[in-house]
Write a protein that holds these residues in place. Structure first.
Motif, PDB file in Angstrom:
ATOM      1  N   ALA A 113     -19.712  53.601  36.822  1.00  0.00           N
ATOM      2  CA  ALA A 113     -20.749  52.773  37.451  1.00  0.00           C
ATOM      3  C   ALA A 113     -21.096  53.302  38.838  1.00  0.00           C
ATOM      4  CB  ALA A 113     -20.266  51.323  37.534  1.00  0.00           C
ATOM      5  N   VAL A 114     -20.087  53.727  39.603  1.00  0.00           N
ATOM      6  CA  VAL A 114     -20.345  54.301  40.921  1.00  0.00           C
ATOM      7  C   VAL A 114     -21.128  55.606  40.784  1.00  0.00           C
ATOM      8  CG1 VAL A 114     -19.246  55.317  42.954  1.00  0.00           C
ATOM      9  CG2 VAL A 114     -18.344  53.213  41.976  1.00  0.00           C
ATOM     10  N   GLU A 115     -20.763  56.409  39.787  1.00  0.00           N
ATOM     11  CA  GLU A 115     -21.461  57.685  39.574  1.00  0.00           C
ATOM     12  C   GLU A 115     -22.933  57.470  39.230  1.00  0.00           C
ATOM     13  OE1 GLU A 115     -22.966  60.970  37.005  1.00  0.00           O
ATOM     14  OE2 GLU A 115     -22.436  58.933  36.363  1.00  0.00           O
ATOM     15  N   ARG A 116     -23.220  56.489  38.396  1.00  0.00           N
ATOM     16  CA  ARG A 116     -24.612  56.206  38.041  1.00  0.00           C
ATOM     17  C   ARG A 116     -25.384  55.670  39.243  1.00  0.00           C
ATOM     18  NH1 ARG A 116     -22.287  54.382  33.181  1.00  0.00           N
ATOM     19  NH2 ARG A 116     -22.041  52.328  34.117  1.00  0.00           N
ATOM     20  N   ALA A 117     -24.745  54.799  40.025  1.00  0.00           N
ATOM     21  CA  ALA A 117     -25.426  54.243  41.203  1.00  0.00           C
ATOM     22  C   ALA A 117     -25.755  55.337  42.211  1.00  0.00           C
ATOM     23  CB  ALA A 117     -24.559  53.165  41.840  1.00  0.00           C
ATOM     24  N   LEU A 118     -24.828  56.270  42.424  1.00  0.00           N
ATOM     25  CA  LEU A 118     -25.097  57.371  43.357  1.00  0.00           C
ATOM     26  C   LEU A 118     -26.193  58.292  42.822  1.00  0.00           C
ATOM     27  CD1 LEU A 118     -21.465  58.334  44.450  1.00  0.00           C
ATOM     28  CD2 LEU A 118     -23.190  57.137  45.807  1.00  0.00           C
ATOM     29  N   ALA A 119     -26.181  58.534  41.516  1.00  0.00           N
ATOM     30  CA  ALA A 119     -27.195  59.419  40.936  1.00  0.00           C
ATOM     31  C   ALA A 119     -28.599  58.831  41.055  1.00  0.00           C
ATOM     32  CB  ALA A 119     -26.869  59.695  39.471  1.00  0.00           C
ATOM     33  N   ILE A 120     -28.719  57.503  41.023  1.00  0.00           N
ATOM     34  CA  ILE A 120     -30.035  56.862  41.090  1.00  0.00           C
ATOM     35  C   ILE A 120     -30.453  56.575  42.534  1.00  0.00           C
ATOM     36  CG2 ILE A 120     -31.352  54.820  40.419  1.00  0.00           C
ATOM     37  CD1 ILE A 120     -30.846  56.732  38.141  1.00  0.00           C
ATOM     38  N   ARG A 121     -29.532  56.061  43.334  1.00  0.00           N
ATOM     39  CA  ARG A 121     -29.890  55.620  44.688  1.00  0.00           C
ATOM     40  C   ARG A 121     -29.765  56.721  45.732  1.00  0.00           C
ATOM     41  NH1 ARG A 121     -30.458  50.082  44.730  1.00  0.00           N
ATOM     42  NH2 ARG A 121     -30.601  50.151  47.007  1.00  0.00           N
ATOM     43  N   ALA A 122     -28.930  57.720  45.485  1.00  0.00           N
ATOM     44  CA  ALA A 122     -28.774  58.829  46.434  1.00  0.00           C
ATOM     45  C   ALA A 122     -28.790  60.144  45.673  1.00  0.00           C
ATOM     46  CB  ALA A 122     -27.490  58.677  47.237  1.00  0.00           C
ATOM     47  N   PRO A 123     -29.936  60.520  45.089  1.00  0.00           N
ATOM     48  CA  PRO A 123     -29.961  61.710  44.230  1.00  0.00           C
ATOM     49  C   PRO A 123     -29.682  63.011  44.976  1.00  0.00           C
ATOM     50  CG  PRO A 123     -32.185  60.862  44.598  1.00  0.00           C
ATOM     51  CD  PRO A 123     -31.252  59.848  45.156  1.00  0.00           C
ATOM     52  N   HIS A 124     -30.145  63.109  46.229  1.00  0.00           N
ATOM     53  CA  HIS A 124     -29.914  64.352  46.980  1.00  0.00           C
ATOM     54  C   HIS A 124     -28.430  64.536  47.289  1.00  0.00           C
ATOM     55  CE1 HIS A 124     -34.214  64.975  47.343  1.00  0.00           C
ATOM     56  NE2 HIS A 124     -34.358  63.734  47.809  1.00  0.00           N
ATOM     57  N   TRP A 125     -27.780  63.466  47.753  1.00  0.00           N
ATOM     58  CA  TRP A 125     -26.342  63.549  48.025  1.00  0.00           C
ATOM     59  C   TRP A 125     -25.571  63.815  46.739  1.00  0.00           C
ATOM     60  CZ3 TRP A 125     -21.850  61.381  46.430  1.00  0.00           C
ATOM     61  CH2 TRP A 125     -20.724  61.549  47.250  1.00  0.00           C
ATOM     62  N   HIS A 129     -23.093  67.065  46.203  1.00  0.00           N
ATOM     63  CA  HIS A 129     -21.658  66.794  46.314  1.00  0.00           C
ATOM     64  C   HIS A 129     -20.962  66.625  44.959  1.00  0.00           C
ATOM     65  CE1 HIS A 129     -22.989  65.809  50.405  1.00  0.00           C
ATOM     66  NE2 HIS A 129     -21.754  66.021  50.783  1.00  0.00           N
ATOM     67  N   MET A 130     -21.663  66.095  43.973  1.00  0.00           N
ATOM     68  CA  MET A 130     -21.018  65.834  42.678  1.00  0.00           C
ATOM     69  C   MET A 130     -21.069  67.078  41.800  1.00  0.00           C
ATOM     70  SD  MET A 130     -19.640  62.901  42.520  1.00  0.00           S
ATOM     71  CE  MET A 130     -19.391  62.798  40.753  1.00  0.00           C
ATOM     72  N   SER A 131     -19.955  67.352  41.147  1.00  0.00           N
ATOM     73  CA  SER A 131     -19.839  68.478  40.232  1.00  0.00           C
ATOM     74  C   SER A 131     -18.807  68.137  39.169  1.00  0.00           C
ATOM     75  CB  SER A 131     -19.420  69.750  40.990  1.00  0.00           C
ATOM     76  OG  SER A 131     -18.126  69.589  41.544  1.00  0.00           O
ATOM     77  N   PRO A 132     -18.800  68.854  38.056  1.00  0.00           N
ATOM     78  CA  PRO A 132     -17.775  68.581  37.036  1.00  0.00           C
ATOM     79  C   PRO A 132     -16.359  68.722  37.563  1.00  0.00           C
ATOM     80  CG  PRO A 132     -19.548  69.904  36.099  1.00  0.00           C
ATOM     81  CD  PRO A 132     -19.815  69.808  37.572  1.00  0.00           C
TER      82      PRO A 132
END
Length: 341
Positions: A113-125, A129-132
């Protein structure tokens, strides 16, 4: 009588056996689909999410494979747990497995849920920062935290005890158990984090959908994607809350009653049996979450989307046919009026 007892035992065995088979099949299918999607060339952006889904399916399947055969063997043997496990080590292992594979899926769902929220609300960050690899580290930290928490009874903090009807073991709630309260609090906190992040994602998706609809870009495709995502997020929240809230709330209630002091009078036997039945139902609901997870996150979404797309295309075809019929009818009526005039 004897026949009634045999029927009751058969029904009791059928429940864990059915839950184990359906859970293993569903999670195995989910892992197969995740592995295929992960190897695809165009899935680099989705690899973090796929890793979370695959780890969730693996965790649920391991939990079922480690606990369900023990319950089934106890039912089939017809012997009391004490005669099968005089040392109590099997009970400790069962309680450890229930704790690890109950807490880790809740934490993984919160991480998703945190990953989806960051992907939608903070796409640039998220993109920077996120990687496999970061996802793998996060999942390893979740598993390590779950195992460390479940090992606390070995250090004298809490204990695992046999639960009614004597076919499974879990965290003991007797004697002001801080360990049971901590498990329930962590579980409820995970549910709150999951719900808050999903609501934040829903709000961002609705706002972006309105912006797309007001612009000149193709808003119909974005609206369809938004609707599909909203339905999935709502389904995830309903399944998690419905499956886990009864058990976690029951544990907190029992611990709080124990902390308030002993009861003045022992409750009647019928009331005790009702409480035991409620606890058993709550645990079965929590175990049901392991079966529903792959369907809510992956399998059911694909099936439903295919059906919805087919229904939408059928409706659009029917509407187009109706429009054509109406146009033909209008032209015919105009020609009839002209000839009549």
């Amino acid at each position: 009588t004897g026949r009634a007892a045999e029927r009751g035992s058969a029904v009791s065995v059928a429940i864990p056996l059915t839950m184990m088979l359906t859970g293993v099949v569903g999670n195995a299918l989910a892992m197969l689909l995740v592995s295929r999607s992960y190897r695809a060339k165009g899935s680099r952006r989705k690899r973090s999410f796929l890793l979370c889904i695959g780890s969730l399916a693996l965790t649920d399947m391991l939990g079922q494979l480690l606990t369900s055969p023990i319950v089934i063997s106890v039912y089939l043997s017809g012997r009391p747990w004490a005669s099968m496990d005089p040392s109590g080590r099997l009970c400790d292992f069962f309680g450890f497995s229930m704790t690890v594979f109950g807490l880790c899926p809740l934490l993984i769902a919160s991480a998703m849920a945190v990953e989806r929220a960051l992907a939608i609300r903070a796409p640039h960050w998220y993109a920077s920062h996120m990687s496999p690899r970061a996802t793998e580290r996060g999942l390893a930290a979740i598993w390590a935290a779950g195992v460390a928490f479940a090992l606390l009874p070995l250090a004298g903090l809490g204990r695992y005890a046999l639960q009614w009807p004597g076919t499974w073991c879990f965290i003991s709630t007797a004697g002001r158990s801080a360990f049971a309260a901590a498990f329930a609090a962590l579980g409820l906190l995970s549910l709150v984090v999951t719900g808050a992040c999903n609501l934040a994602t829903i709000g961002a998706l609705v706002a972006r959908c309105r912006a797309k609809a007001g612009g000149t870009g193709p808003g119909s495709r974005w609206g369809r994607i938004t609707t599909e995502t909203l339905l999935q997020l709502l389904g995830i929240m309903c399944v998690l809350s419905g499956c886990w809230s009864p058990l976690l709330v029951t544990m907190l209630r029992v611990v709080s009653e124990q902390a308030a002091g002993p009861r003045r009078a022992e409750p009647p036997r019928r009331e005790l049996l009702q409480e035991c039945d409620l606890s058993l139902t709550a645990v079965r609901l929590a175990s049901l979450n392991q079966i529903l997870d792959p369907w809510v996150y992956l399998l059911l979404r694909r099936i439903l989307l295919r059906r919805l797309c087919q229904a939408a295309s059928a409706v659009s075809r029917c509407s187009n046919a109706e429009c054509k019929d109406r146009a033909i009818a209008l032209t015919l009526s105009e020609e009839i009026r002209r000839t009549a005039a």
